[in-house]
Write a protein that holds these residues in place. Structure first.
Motif, mmCIF file in Angstrom:
data_model
loop_
_atom_site.group_PDB
_atom_site.id
_atom_site.type_symbol
_atom_site.label_atom_id
_atom_site.label_comp_id
_atom_site.label_asym_id
_atom_site.label_seq_id
_atom_site.Cartn_x
_atom_site.Cartn_y
_atom_site.Cartn_z
ATOM 1 N N TYR A 82 30.549 79.408 61.039
ATOM 2 C CA TYR A 82 31.601 78.875 59.939
ATOM 3 C C TYR A 82 31.831 79.973 59.017
ATOM 4 O O TYR A 82 30.965 81.208 58.927
ATOM 5 C CB TYR A 82 30.857 77.613 59.318
ATOM 6 N N HIS A 83 33.062 79.868 58.143
ATOM 7 C CA HIS A 83 33.401 80.976 57.426
ATOM 8 C C HIS A 83 33.342 80.287 55.964
ATOM 9 O O HIS A 83 34.207 79.234 55.568
ATOM 10 C CB HIS A 83 34.711 81.056 57.760
ATOM 11 N N PRO A 84 32.296 80.669 55.069
ATOM 12 C CA PRO A 84 32.093 80.282 53.862
ATOM 13 C C PRO A 84 33.621 80.964 52.890
ATOM 14 O O PRO A 84 34.389 81.757 53.473
ATOM 15 C CB PRO A 84 31.172 81.237 53.323
ATOM 16 N N LEU A 85 33.751 80.460 52.005
ATOM 17 C CA LEU A 85 34.730 80.734 50.885
ATOM 18 C C LEU A 85 34.577 82.210 50.130
ATOM 19 O O LEU A 85 34.876 82.081 48.968
ATOM 20 C CB LEU A 85 35.122 79.451 50.014
ATOM 21 N N GLY A 86 34.272 83.023 50.706
ATOM 22 C CA GLY A 86 33.945 84.430 50.170
ATOM 23 C C GLY A 86 34.895 85.479 50.706
ATOM 24 O O GLY A 86 35.414 85.551 51.634
ATOM 25 N N ALA B 76 39.850 91.956 56.454
ATOM 26 C CA ALA B 76 40.474 91.429 55.250
ATOM 27 C C ALA B 76 42.117 92.001 55.333
ATOM 28 O O ALA B 76 42.225 93.030 55.689
ATOM 29 C CB ALA B 76 39.823 91.823 54.042
ATOM 30 N N THR B 77 42.792 90.834 54.875
ATOM 31 C CA THR B 77 44.244 91.131 54.640
ATOM 32 C C THR B 77 44.546 91.323 53.162
ATOM 33 O O THR B 77 45.505 91.753 52.927
ATOM 34 C CB THR B 77 44.837 90.104 55.440
ATOM 35 N N THR B 78 43.889 90.717 52.335
ATOM 36 C CA THR B 78 43.919 90.685 51.019
ATOM 37 C C THR B 78 42.707 90.165 50.243
ATOM 38 O O THR B 78 41.862 89.949 50.990
ATOM 39 C CB THR B 78 45.131 89.777 50.552
ATOM 40 N N TYR B 79 42.709 89.964 48.951
ATOM 41 C CA TYR B 79 41.356 89.508 48.423
ATOM 42 C C TYR B 79 41.163 88.204 48.626
ATOM 43 O O TYR B 79 39.986 87.936 48.787
ATOM 44 C CB TYR B 79 41.347 89.940 46.820
ATOM 45 N N LEU B 80 42.069 87.251 48.243
ATOM 46 C CA LEU B 80 41.690 85.804 48.359
ATOM 47 C C LEU B 80 41.415 85.394 49.863
ATOM 48 O O LEU B 80 41.894 85.881 50.741
ATOM 49 C CB LEU B 80 42.737 84.900 47.848
ATOM 50 N N ASN B 81 40.150 84.764 50.002
ATOM 51 C CA ASN B 81 39.840 84.218 51.332
ATOM 52 C C ASN B 81 40.947 83.181 52.022
ATOM 53 O O ASN B 81 41.883 82.617 51.388
ATOM 54 C CB ASN B 81 38.732 83.345 51.108
ATOM 55 N N PRO B 82 41.076 83.400 53.247
ATOM 56 C CA PRO B 82 41.852 82.427 53.922
ATOM 57 C C PRO B 82 42.179 81.068 53.636
ATOM 58 O O PRO B 82 43.067 80.421 53.813
ATOM 59 C CB PRO B 82 41.902 82.711 55.172
ATOM 60 N N CYS C 94 40.094 96.370 43.718
ATOM 61 C CA CYS C 94 38.868 96.349 44.400
ATOM 62 C C CYS C 94 39.132 96.892 46.058
ATOM 63 O O CYS C 94 40.490 96.674 46.275
ATOM 64 C CB CYS C 94 38.192 95.044 44.680
ATOM 65 N N ILE C 95 38.347 97.032 46.827
ATOM 66 C CA ILE C 95 38.613 97.314 48.324
ATOM 67 C C ILE C 95 38.072 96.327 49.166
ATOM 68 O O ILE C 95 36.991 96.097 49.487
ATOM 69 C CB ILE C 95 38.187 98.468 48.939
ATOM 70 N N PRO C 96 38.980 95.046 49.457
ATOM 71 C CA PRO C 96 38.566 94.024 50.364
ATOM 72 C C PRO C 96 38.154 94.683 51.672
ATOM 73 O O PRO C 96 38.956 95.571 52.191
ATOM 74 C CB PRO C 96 39.567 93.079 50.297
ATOM 75 N N LEU C 97 37.081 94.145 52.425
ATOM 76 C CA LEU C 97 36.571 94.487 53.644
ATOM 77 C C LEU C 97 36.833 93.498 54.655
ATOM 78 O O LEU C 97 37.386 93.779 55.741
ATOM 79 C CB LEU C 97 35.288 95.137 53.485
ATOM 80 N N TYR C 98 36.097 92.365 54.380
ATOM 81 C CA TYR C 98 36.248 91.350 55.308
ATOM 82 C C TYR C 98 35.757 89.936 54.620
ATOM 83 O O TYR C 98 35.237 89.842 53.854
ATOM 84 C CB TYR C 98 35.210 91.540 56.795
ATOM 85 N N TYR C 99 36.292 88.813 55.631
ATOM 86 C CA TYR C 99 35.716 87.571 55.088
ATOM 87 C C TYR C 99 34.736 87.117 56.068
ATOM 88 O O TYR C 99 34.635 87.143 57.272
ATOM 89 C CB TYR C 99 37.010 86.559 55.513
#
Length: 554
Positions: A305-309, A352-358, A511-516
């Motif tokens: 599962y994918h948390p909201l982070g 990651a494509t942007t900061y906000l989680n998908p 910041c440098i978003p890396l991954y969800y």
């Protein structure tokens, strides 16, 4: 890309193996906030299903710490137990949708967005037999703002009128909380705050019975001293070994599926996973670092599962080398996020494509993964005055992020950036971060629910970013944050957050978003309806298929 893969795979494999051998117990999932070094229950001790037709679910997790009082605790381990016993007015289900629990419907809101009117369900009882009334709700919120309580998450509700006076010791009641009768009450805010109803759905707003909580005093939330309206109640709780929860036969929410829940505490992940393999527990979480080890033999028992982070490289913009946006852009360009996820995380994440989680409104679905281009990174460094590269030092990371930091260090070296960091204990890291002393670090910033305010405001809003060791300030970004906080149109709020994210993580590269992140758990085939929406293991929907259990145990 192919050349990079061939060079990086041996490093990634070595890093993953290092984390498997040395990282057990350090935590990078729901067990990450475990504290202490406590002995687990002996395998199977007081946790056997028994085969008598009763449904007993055994869940393994790290010790939760000191308390199950969710006004005092902030841990997901505490919440996974407390939320089976105590309930808030609303809650988020495991699809991250909010639903009423103790109230008949969502509150009505005045036109100016400051007055919320509530109606409690009638006949709801705490497990000590007393009926829930508006008096208990008022007591719960006033306890939150009473300094002696030591509440840690009061800021999510501090916009209620009178909260500041209580926190300052100038009042002992909330002026913004008015009771009309046993089942009706209103809460008035100092200013419009759109996420207020969502905050009411968190564990920090769990409702307590006034008389029982007052009588317990400082013992509230300690061991099995916790009473609520939830589907389960305590039979016992030894924080060194296990908690035993039994069905609340009078639960207001309908049928309770399990007869008992045993939460067995394990101080290290190795012991916990051995208990799962031996059949002493029915389910437990599985760290990303252990996914490769278990997916071949237990693949059909793993649920992801994918948390909201979002996991990102956090930058302190007061550091000279990081003040230039071209340097920050070069750092981003030097990191191959797809390589990182595939080989270091063993696929347990989304680049990651942007900061906000998908899953958070405001995420821009049209964006590609951040570009990976080492030559372009070198060009930007030259334009910024570093034609021969530069050194970024002063970074501090916790043990749980050491593998990630080492991998990023390798990427940056290819672009001529020497990244220097130290591994420090969690207490030092937290102290240095909140005092603004970290030059860089790695962090996964999670939202408690799917709202961008939670994921962005507390970390990057100018008034807050200093105590996160970020020191980011952009008036255009701040205005979008302010406007979105008071906007009651959810679609328009999402658009404002999308614009703010574009400024934050693409234009300014603050910041440098890396991954969800991806999380996962192990569960035996006879465990039904187990699901995690975000950070907390809620067990109230779980069922046991007794026939399948008998067949599996053979």
């Amino acid at each position: 890309m192919e050349k990079k893969s061939k060079l990086f795979r041996p490093l990634a494999a070595a890093l993953a193996l290092t984390l498997l051998l040395a990282g057990c117990g350090s935590g990078d999932g729901p067990d990450a906030d475990a504290s202490g070094s406590k002995a687990p229950a002996a395998p199977g001790e007081s946790a056997a299903a028994g085969g008598d037709g009763r449904k007993v679910f055994r869940f393994g997790q790290a010790p939760y710490g000191d308390t199950l009082d969710m006004q005092v605790s902030t841990g997901s381990l505490s919440a996974s137990i407390a939320d089976e016993i105590t309930e808030s007015l609303l809650r988020f289900d495991d699809d991250n949708n909010e639903e009423p629990v103790l109230i008949t419907d969502f509150p009505t809101v005045s036109e100016d967005g400051t007055v919320y009117s509530f109606e409690l369900k009638q006949g709801v009882k705490f497990t000590n037999g007393t009926e829930l009334t508006a008096r208990d709700v008022k007591f719960t919120f006033e306890r939150m703002f009473t300094p002696a309580t030591g509440a840690k998450s009061f800021s999510y509700f501090s916009m209620i009128q009178g909260a500041k006076d209580m926190l300052d010791g100038k009042a002992d009641q909330l002026s913004g909380f008015e009771i009309q009768d046993d089942y009706h009450f209103t809460i008035t805010l100092e200013y419009p705050f759109a996420p207020f109803v969502k905050n009411l759905g968190t564990s920090y707003a769990n409702i307590f019975p006034q008389d029982a909580c007052t009588a317990a005093g400082a013992d509230w939330g300690i061991d099995d001293n916790l009473i609520g309206t939830g589907p389960y109640k305590f039979q016992s709780n030894d924080p060194n070994t296990e908690a035993v929860l039994v069905k609340n036969e009078d639960y207001h929410g309908g049928e309770v599926k399990l007869d008992e829940i045993h939460v067995v505490y394990y101080s290290d992940t190795t012991t916990k996973l051995l208990a799962y393999e031996n059949g002493d527990i029915d389910a437990c979480d599985l760290l990303a670092s252990q996914l490769g080890q278990y997916k071949d033999s237990y693949g059909d028992q793993i649920t992801a599962y994918h948390p909201l982070g979002t996991c990102f490289l956090s930058l302190n913009l007061d550091v000279d080398a990081l003040k230039d946006a071209k340097v920050r852009q070069a750092i981003s360009l030097a990191i191959d996020r797809e390589e990182l996820v595939e080989y270091v995380l063993d696929g347990a994440g989304i680049p990651a494509t942007t900061y906000l989680n998908p899953a958070i409104p405001g995420h821009d679905d049209s964006l590609p993964v951040y570009e990976y281009n080492v030559e372009k990174a070198k060009q930007l460094l030259a334009e910024a005055g570093y034609p021969d590269g530069l050194t970024i030092d002063g970074g501090k990371v916790r043990q749980q992020e050491e593998t990630l930091a080492t991998a990023v260090q390798g990427f940056l070296a290819d672009a001529g950036i020497e990244y220097v960091f130290d591994v420090v204990d969690a207490a030092t890291w937290s102290s240095d971060r909140t005092s603004g002393k970290l030059a860089t670090t790695f962090i996964t910033w999670n939202a408690l629910y799917a709202d961008a305010d939670f994921q962005v405001y507390n970390y990057f809003y100018s008034a807050n970013s200093g105590r996160q060791s970020v020191n980011y300030s952009n008036p255009a970004f701040d205005k979008l944050m302010d406007d979105a906080r008071s906007d009651t149109d959810e679609a328009h709020r999402a658009e404002l957050y999308k614009q703010a994210d574009q400024i934050l993580s693409h234009e300014d590269m603050a910041c440098i978003p890396l991954y969800y992140p991806q999380s996962q758990f192990l569960a035996k085939p006879y465990v039904k309806d187990m699901k995690v929406g975000n950070l907390i293991y809620h067990l109230w929907n779980i069922d046991i298929d007794l026939e399948a259990q008998a067949a599996f145990n053979g």
